[in-house]
Every structure is written in C-alpha cells, then in structure tokens.
Design an enzyme around this catalytic site. Structure first.
Site, mmCIF file in Angstrom:
data_model
loop_
_atom_site.group_PDB
_atom_site.id
_atom_site.type_symbol
_atom_site.label_atom_id
_atom_site.label_comp_id
_atom_site.label_asym_id
_atom_site.label_seq_id
_atom_site.Cartn_x
_atom_site.Cartn_y
_atom_site.Cartn_z
ATOM 1 N N GLU A 1 0.825 -1.191 0.000
ATOM 2 C CA GLU A 1 0.000 0.000 0.000
ATOM 3 C C GLU A 1 0.865 1.249 0.000
ATOM 4 O OE1 GLU A 1 -3.847 -1.924 2.297
ATOM 5 O OE2 GLU A 1 -2.574 -0.539 3.411
ATOM 6 N N CYS B 1 6.653 -6.788 7.511
ATOM 7 C CA CYS B 1 7.785 -6.211 8.246
ATOM 8 C C CYS B 1 8.204 -7.189 9.328
ATOM 9 C CB CYS B 1 7.370 -4.873 8.876
ATOM 10 S SG CYS B 1 8.701 -4.018 9.740
ATOM 11 N N CYS C 1 6.590 -4.390 15.653
ATOM 12 C CA CYS C 1 6.115 -3.381 16.613
ATOM 13 C C CYS C 1 4.660 -3.670 16.976
ATOM 14 C CB CYS C 1 6.253 -1.979 16.023
ATOM 15 S SG CYS C 1 7.966 -1.514 15.671
ATOM 16 N N GLY D 1 6.972 -1.934 6.020
ATOM 17 C CA GLY D 1 8.355 -2.393 6.027
ATOM 18 C C GLY D 1 9.311 -1.452 6.739
ATOM 19 N N GLU D 2 10.483 -1.965 7.055
ATOM 20 C CA GLU D 2 11.590 -1.193 7.626
ATOM 21 C C GLU D 2 12.548 -0.864 6.481
ATOM 22 O OE1 GLU D 2 14.557 0.667 8.901
ATOM 23 O OE2 GLU D 2 13.046 0.323 10.454
ATOM 24 N N SER E 1 12.326 6.774 7.248
ATOM 25 C CA SER E 1 12.013 6.475 8.646
ATOM 26 C C SER E 1 12.538 5.088 9.014
ATOM 27 C CB SER E 1 10.500 6.525 8.856
ATOM 28 O OG SER E 1 10.156 6.140 10.172
ATOM 29 N N LEU F 1 11.224 6.368 17.606
ATOM 30 C CA LEU F 1 11.787 6.176 18.940
ATOM 31 C C LEU F 1 10.748 5.573 19.890
ATOM 32 C CD1 LEU F 1 14.479 6.678 20.404
ATOM 33 C CD2 LEU F 1 13.526 8.844 21.219
ATOM 34 N N CYS G 1 -1.177 6.329 10.037
ATOM 35 C CA CYS G 1 0.077 5.789 10.549
ATOM 36 C C CYS G 1 -0.168 4.507 11.344
ATOM 37 C CB CYS G 1 0.749 6.829 11.433
ATOM 38 S SG CYS G 1 2.332 6.300 12.095
#
Length: 380
Positions: A99, A133, A137, A178-179, A209, A233, A353
């Site tokens: 996306e 990912c 998280c 994804g990272e 990011s 963070l 987000c």
C-alpha cells in the site's frame, strides 16, 4: 522467468552496458513511460518500446526481451472522507500487495519561528519498502503480517509512478509498509532514481524512517547526503522500547543515540523523532521529562503521533488530547524542543500511521477537501 521493471536502474544499466548501449538513454525511457502512464488517452494502451524515438537500434530488442514498463498495477484506489488522503493498493508481479498513501498538505498553514510559512498546497507520498515487516512493533498493523519479501528498487519507484496519476508529488516519505533500512540496497537505488530525471525530487523532500538500524544509519548519509532522517523512537528508555518494539533488543537505545549523534554531526541536519502516544505506556509526564533529557543535546523535531486503533490487534489505547498536550508543553517549555502533533489522516481507509496491512476498507467516499499543515518539511 519474470521480467524486470524498467525502473530497476541497476539492472537496466547493467544490461545496457553489456550491450554497449549508452546508459544516458535510460532517463529518456523513464520519461516516456511516465508520460504514457499519466496520459488518460494512452493509459489503457500497452507501451510499445518502438514508439520511443531516438534510441539505438539495439535498445529496442533488449527492452522487449528483458523489461516491462511497469511490473506492478493499482489494484484499487480508496479515497478518504477527509478529502485529502488517498490509498493505493498495489499488486506486485509475484501476486503480493503493498500500500502507498497520498496526503495533501498546505505548507502555508501554521507558523515557524513566529513567521508565516512559505509555499502552498502540495502532496506527499508515503511509500512501502517491503511486503510486511520483521520488526514486529506491537502498535503497528503491518508488523502483524510478519515479513514476506523485500521490494525491488523498481517496485519502490513504481509506487511514485502510480501516485503521480493521483496528484503531483513533491515529497516522498518512507513510512509505509516495512523497515526501509532492512532493504538498504533497493532503498538507496530507488531514491537515486527519484532524485534524477524525470522525477527530479530534492533530497530535502525525501524522508527515510527507521526503527533504528544502527549500522545502516551510519552508512546512510555517505550514500544519500541531504536526506531527512526520521527515527521511530516511541519510548525514552530501553525497557519500554523493548516492550512495544521487540526489535529494539537488537539495537539498544544507547547505541542508537550514539549513531544519531554521529549522523547529526556529519549531516548537520535536524532529525525527526517519531513518538507514538500510548495511553498509560509512554505518555506520562515522567516520560516527557525522560525524553526531553534524552534529546536535549540534539537538534530534533519531535512528532507526537496519536495511536491509531488496529481492530482486534489493538492492545493499546489512544492517549487523551489533554495528555498529548501536556506532553508537548513539557518538551517545548522545559526543554525547548520543537514538538508537533501529527494530524491523523485516512483512518477510515486504514491509511493512517500504523494501519497499513493490505486490507480493503469499506469506506471510499470523498468529503469536502480541507488542506492540512504539513510535518515533513523539516527545513522551513
């Protein structure tokens, strides 16, 4: 054998060099594909490489045998009732989906250093770098998918090609699925394409990011000077980070802050600190003071992000507006840290987000457009 994307720059250059074709023709080909894709009269017609004028004769057969103008396609487009957010669900050549989200802002809204901000309406594209990912998280829907595969540089760039049909894109943020720094080579290659012809984006308008991949942060400025760096963070101490971001165990906060100190020393640029506000977890006044002390030697902008619920996956609650406001006042008033609160966009289409998880939202309506103040322009 699957065909490569014409926007896979490394592959195209390699094939051209092997065939003794000057790579300087590549931007001309990209421009033709972009023009074709944006023209409503030609979009339904397949591109014939022979229609591109002035290429060496060897280039035509090479393009036809090895490359596709686009290896991805827009499966669906969902427009939010907020009138300023659109989400593209994009199908990859392997059948997977990612996306990308287009957000409209107005840089004239708000003030900076007590002065009106310059500029006007513009659009930012939030792109994905992976299918799923591996960071896991716990507040992020994408993390619930697990890791499927990396995107090629061409598949990353093609998100910009598709989005350019929705609106004229000025800024690109790597804050989608994804990272990005876990797909480092493709990320760097894709951004280099975006910086060149025909896209001509400024490095100041591109933000990467990361949750804090220390070794990649150390390389990033050397490979792509001038970019904006954003760091997820989300907590001011290591134990809370590990609770909500399992990957933080591999990148201790102390080492991450050392890497950011070095990055800032070399780049001389502000760093955007992303901080998701989770009720009762990391949003207390004591957390604000800890965060202020952690960042007081840095030049940063802290962006407080209200948590977006992710259905049955949610184990967290959204912080109250009063709590977010207190947090912001402590950072600003006590530590003189520039602090913004992210305006939530596209929640009804799961485009906000932390909500990107390749599901098809029910709502596709368009409300009255109301442009928002931007957060991406760190240097204004």
């Amino acid at each position: 054998m699957s065909m490569k994307s014409i926007f896979d720059a490394k592959e195209v250059r390699s094939e051209f060099e092997k065939a003794s074709i000057n790579p300087s023709f590549i931007p001309l080909i990209w421009k033709h594909v972009m023009t074709h894709h944006q023209n409503p009269n030609t979009i339904t017609k397949a591109i014939d490489w022979c229609e591109i004028p002035s290429l060496p004769s060897a280039a035509y057969s090479l393009l036809a045998s090895k490359f596709k103008p686009l290896t991805t396609a827009v499966d669906s487009l969902h427009r939010s009732s907020d009138g300023v957010t659109s989400k593209l669900v994009i199908k990859l050549q392997n059948g997977s989906f990612v996306e990308a989200v287009v957000m409209k802002y107005d840089t004239r809204l708000g003030k900076y250093d007590g002065k009106p901000r310059p500029g006007g309406p513009r659009s930012t594209l939030c792109v994905s770098s992976q299918v799923g990912c591996k960071m896991g998280c716990r507040f992020c829907a994408t993390g619930s998918m697990g890791f499927k595969n990396n995107l090629s540089s061409g598949e990353i760039v093609e998100q910009l090609v598709h989005a350019s049909r929705v609106d004229s894109i000025r800024n690109v943020v790597f804050m989608g699925m994804g990272e990005p720094l876990n797909n480092y080579a493709a990320l760097v290659e894709a951004i280099r394409v975006m910086l060149g012809s025909p896209f001509q984006l400024s490095p100041r308008r591109i933000t990467v990011s990361t949750v804090g991949i220390v070794h990649a942060i150390n390389k990033l400025h050397n490979d792509l000077p001038g970019l904006n760096l954003a760091v997820s963070l989300h907590a001011p101490v290591q134990d809370i980070r590990c609770q909500i971001m399992p990957a933080a165990r591999a990148f201790p906060l102390e080492k991450l802050m050392d890497a950011l100190q070095q990055y800032q020393k070399i780049s001389q640029q502000k760093i955007l600190i992303e901080y998701i506000m989770l009720d009762g977890v990391n949003d207390g006044e004591q957390h604000a003071h800890l965060l202020g002390k952690l960042l007081e030697t840095f030049q940063v902008i802290v962006n407080l992000i209200p948590f977006n619920p992710i259905g049955t996956l949610s184990q967290f609650r959204t912080s109250s507006e009063e709590g977010v406001s207190r947090f912001q006042k402590i950072l600003r008033g006590t530590y003189n840290i520039r602090t913004t609160v992210r305006k939530q966009m596209g929640q009804d289409i799961s485009g906000a987000c932390g909500q990107l998880v390749v599901n098809l939202p029910d709502k596709k309506s368009i409300g009255n457009s109301s442009l928002l103040a931007d957060i991406e322009d760190l240097h204004l």
